[in-house]
Motif scaffolding. Structure first.
Motif, mmCIF file in Angstrom:
data_model
loop_
_atom_site.group_PDB
_atom_site.id
_atom_site.type_symbol
_atom_site.label_atom_id
_atom_site.label_comp_id
_atom_site.label_asym_id
_atom_site.label_seq_id
_atom_site.Cartn_x
_atom_site.Cartn_y
_atom_site.Cartn_z
ATOM 1 N N LEU A 162 0.852 -1.195 0.000
ATOM 2 C CA LEU A 162 0.000 0.000 0.000
ATOM 3 C C LEU A 162 0.878 1.231 0.000
ATOM 4 O O LEU A 162 1.772 1.364 0.842
ATOM 5 N N ARG A 163 0.645 2.139 -0.940
ATOM 6 C CA ARG A 163 1.427 3.353 -1.038
ATOM 7 C C ARG A 163 0.522 4.515 -1.427
ATOM 8 O O ARG A 163 -0.450 4.326 -2.168
ATOM 9 N N PRO A 164 0.809 5.712 -0.947
ATOM 10 C CA PRO A 164 0.084 6.877 -1.449
ATOM 11 C C PRO A 164 0.572 7.221 -2.845
ATOM 12 O O PRO A 164 1.683 6.863 -3.239
ATOM 13 N N GLY A 165 -0.261 7.916 -3.605
ATOM 14 C CA GLY A 165 0.123 8.312 -4.950
ATOM 15 C C GLY A 165 -0.113 7.204 -5.958
ATOM 16 O O GLY A 165 -0.957 6.319 -5.765
ATOM 17 N N PRO A 166 0.649 7.210 -7.077
ATOM 18 C CA PRO A 166 0.422 6.236 -8.149
ATOM 19 C C PRO A 166 0.595 4.795 -7.676
ATOM 20 O O PRO A 166 1.603 4.444 -7.083
ATOM 21 N N MET A 167 -0.413 3.971 -7.951
ATOM 22 C CA MET A 167 -0.385 2.564 -7.557
ATOM 23 C C MET A 167 -0.445 1.651 -8.789
ATOM 24 O O MET A 167 0.222 0.633 -8.846
ATOM 25 N N MET A 168 -1.265 2.057 -9.778
ATOM 26 C CA MET A 168 -1.357 1.309 -11.029
ATOM 27 C C MET A 168 -1.474 2.307 -12.182
ATOM 28 O O MET A 168 -1.810 3.471 -11.983
ATOM 29 N N LEU A 286 -4.343 4.628 -11.395
ATOM 30 C CA LEU A 286 -4.940 4.494 -10.062
ATOM 31 C C LEU A 286 -4.052 5.246 -9.077
ATOM 32 O O LEU A 286 -2.909 4.854 -8.843
ATOM 33 N N ILE A 287 -4.591 6.323 -8.501
ATOM 34 C CA ILE A 287 -3.824 7.202 -7.616
ATOM 35 C C ILE A 287 -4.448 7.178 -6.225
ATOM 36 O O ILE A 287 -5.581 7.634 -6.031
ATOM 37 N N ASN A 288 -3.740 6.622 -5.253
ATOM 38 C CA ASN A 288 -4.233 6.591 -3.874
ATOM 39 C C ASN A 288 -4.101 7.966 -3.237
ATOM 40 O O ASN A 288 -3.068 8.629 -3.348
ATOM 41 N N ALA A 289 -5.160 8.397 -2.548
ATOM 42 C CA ALA A 289 -5.144 9.692 -1.856
ATOM 43 C C ALA A 289 -4.229 9.616 -0.631
ATOM 44 O O ALA A 289 -4.191 8.599 0.075
ATOM 45 N N GLU A 290 -3.506 10.696 -0.368
ATOM 46 C CA GLU A 290 -2.478 10.710 0.680
ATOM 47 C C GLU A 290 -3.047 10.417 2.067
ATOM 48 O O GLU A 290 -2.603 9.488 2.751
ATOM 49 N N GLU A 291 -4.016 11.197 2.517
ATOM 50 C CA GLU A 291 -4.475 11.080 3.911
ATOM 51 C C GLU A 291 -5.160 9.742 4.205
ATOM 52 O O GLU A 291 -4.797 9.064 5.182
ATOM 53 N N PRO A 292 -6.123 9.289 3.381
ATOM 54 C CA PRO A 292 -6.720 7.978 3.663
ATOM 55 C C PRO A 292 -5.707 6.840 3.612
ATOM 56 O O PRO A 292 -5.793 5.885 4.403
ATOM 57 N N THR A 293 -4.735 6.930 2.705
ATOM 58 C CA THR A 293 -3.735 5.871 2.597
ATOM 59 C C THR A 293 -2.862 5.815 3.834
ATOM 60 O O THR A 293 -2.602 4.731 4.389
#
Length: 367
Positions: A162-168, A286-293
């Protein structure tokens, strides 16, 4: 959780292709009703159910994809696919089982705040994907955050990526049609050989990543097929190349598309022929949001090994949800004793990962 394994094995036996998940939908609807919930169909063959804690708090949506792949299963499992030529070879059966396991935990009275929406989505494997139809049907209405996961055979059980930012990545498709002049194989000087030109275009396309894209910017240009000609002694008038482009940024995506069109056209012109690029954007990055991640990582680290993997160049239509709502998507370790790649007819998962998937989702909403 014996029931979660039962859910997965039942679903594994009835895989269905994108937008044809009728038996799968019926199983999910009945299983949720047996728990006391009130699910409803959505987006054709999808399912959605809302669960209210009665306490103030956000509305959080969890998503599982439902479709199988056009493969003949060769695992030898006692619960192998009963549908010839169709198989759950990417873990979607496990994703649905995890969501059903979360529904079961909530039905048993596990405390949480706010509301939970469980979304079972058809057609992740087939662009443009079922996420767009789910969104058009209102699945995100009233939702504050969205979360998803993918069983990952490359990680051992107990490890979460699990990482913030680009994931896929952006996952685009292209087709290049080359039109030359056909003729007899003994007189190449009177022709413009479409097969030769297509071959040259394939080679030249490889210079885009090496000579046009910035060195620290990820990009992939893959030519998957090249087809042309009909018999051994005729020079082909027409040839076709198909493939995929993977990028993360919109700028690089546009650059690659522009350079592909330029290379195809100018390479063909060099030999007095023509080439046309047809470029079809696929799933967005697919970009994970910083705070929720970061919040999710902190909770997961209490009981699991959490790593920040390099972004995957694979595509995933969960990205559409993250374009509309904050949230995150993770890779859940599920490496079996004998590892085969995703989309293999031998693909399996370690079922010990399923309970950890429920735990991962539970950690988003636990009071």
């Amino acid at each position: 959780m014996a029931s979660i394994i039962e859910f997965r094995r039942a679903l594994h036996q009835i895989p269905e292709l994108a937008f044809h998940e009728t038996q799968t939908q019926a199983y999910v609807l009945q299983t949720l009703r047996n728990m006391g919930w009130d699910p409803r169909p959505i987006a054709g063959t999808g399912v959605v159910v809302d669960i209210d804690s009665g306490r103030p708090g956000p509305t959080v949506m969890f998503r599982a994809d439902m479709d199988g792949l056009p493969l003949t299963e060769e695992t030898g499992l006692a619960f192998a696919s009963r549908h010839p030529g169709v198989m759950h070879a990417c873990g979607h059966d496990g994703h649905m089982a995890i969501l059903l396991g979360l529904a079961e935990r909530l039905a048993e009275g596990a405390p949480f705040q706010g509301r939970v929406r469980l979304a079972f989505q058809p057609a992740e494997e087939r662009p443009p994907g079922g996420a767009l139809q789910m969104i058009e049907a209102g699945v995100l209405d009233g939702v504050d955050e969205v979360y998803g996961l993918h069983l990952w055979a490359g990680f051992p059980v107990g490890t979460i990526g699990l990482r913030p930012g680009p994931m896929m990545a952006n996952a685009d498709e292209f087709r290049i049609v080359v039109t030359g002049r056909g003729g007899h194989g003994s007189q190449p000087e009177a022709t413009a050989d479409a097969v030769l030109l297509a071959s040259q275009i394939v080679v030249n396309l490889q210079t885009i990543v090496s000579r046009r894209v910035p060195a620290l910017e990820p990009a992939v240009v893959t030519c998957g097929t090249i087809q042309g000609g009909h018999t051994f002694n005729i020079i082909a008038e027409r040839a076709e190349i198909t493939g995929t482009v993977r990028t993360f940024s919109a700028e690089t995506q546009a650059l690659v598309r522009q350079e592909m069109a330029h290379i195809a056209r100018t390479t063909a012109l060099l030999y007095g022929a023509d080439a046309e690029l047809v470029y079809n954007p696929g799933y967005p990055a697919l970009i994970n949001a910083e705070e929720p991640t970061r919040r999710w990582q902190a909770r997961l680290r209490e009981w699991a090994t959490v790593v920040e993997p390099e972004p995957s160049m694979g595509g995933e239509d969960f990205a559409y949800y993250l374009h509309h709502r904050p949230g995150a998507f993770l890779f859940l370790g599920a490496r079996p004793d004998v590892e085969y790649p995703h989309h293999s007819p031998h693909f399996q998962i370690n079922e010990d990962a399923l309970a950890l998937g429920v735990e991962a989702f539970w950690n988003v909403i636990r009071a």
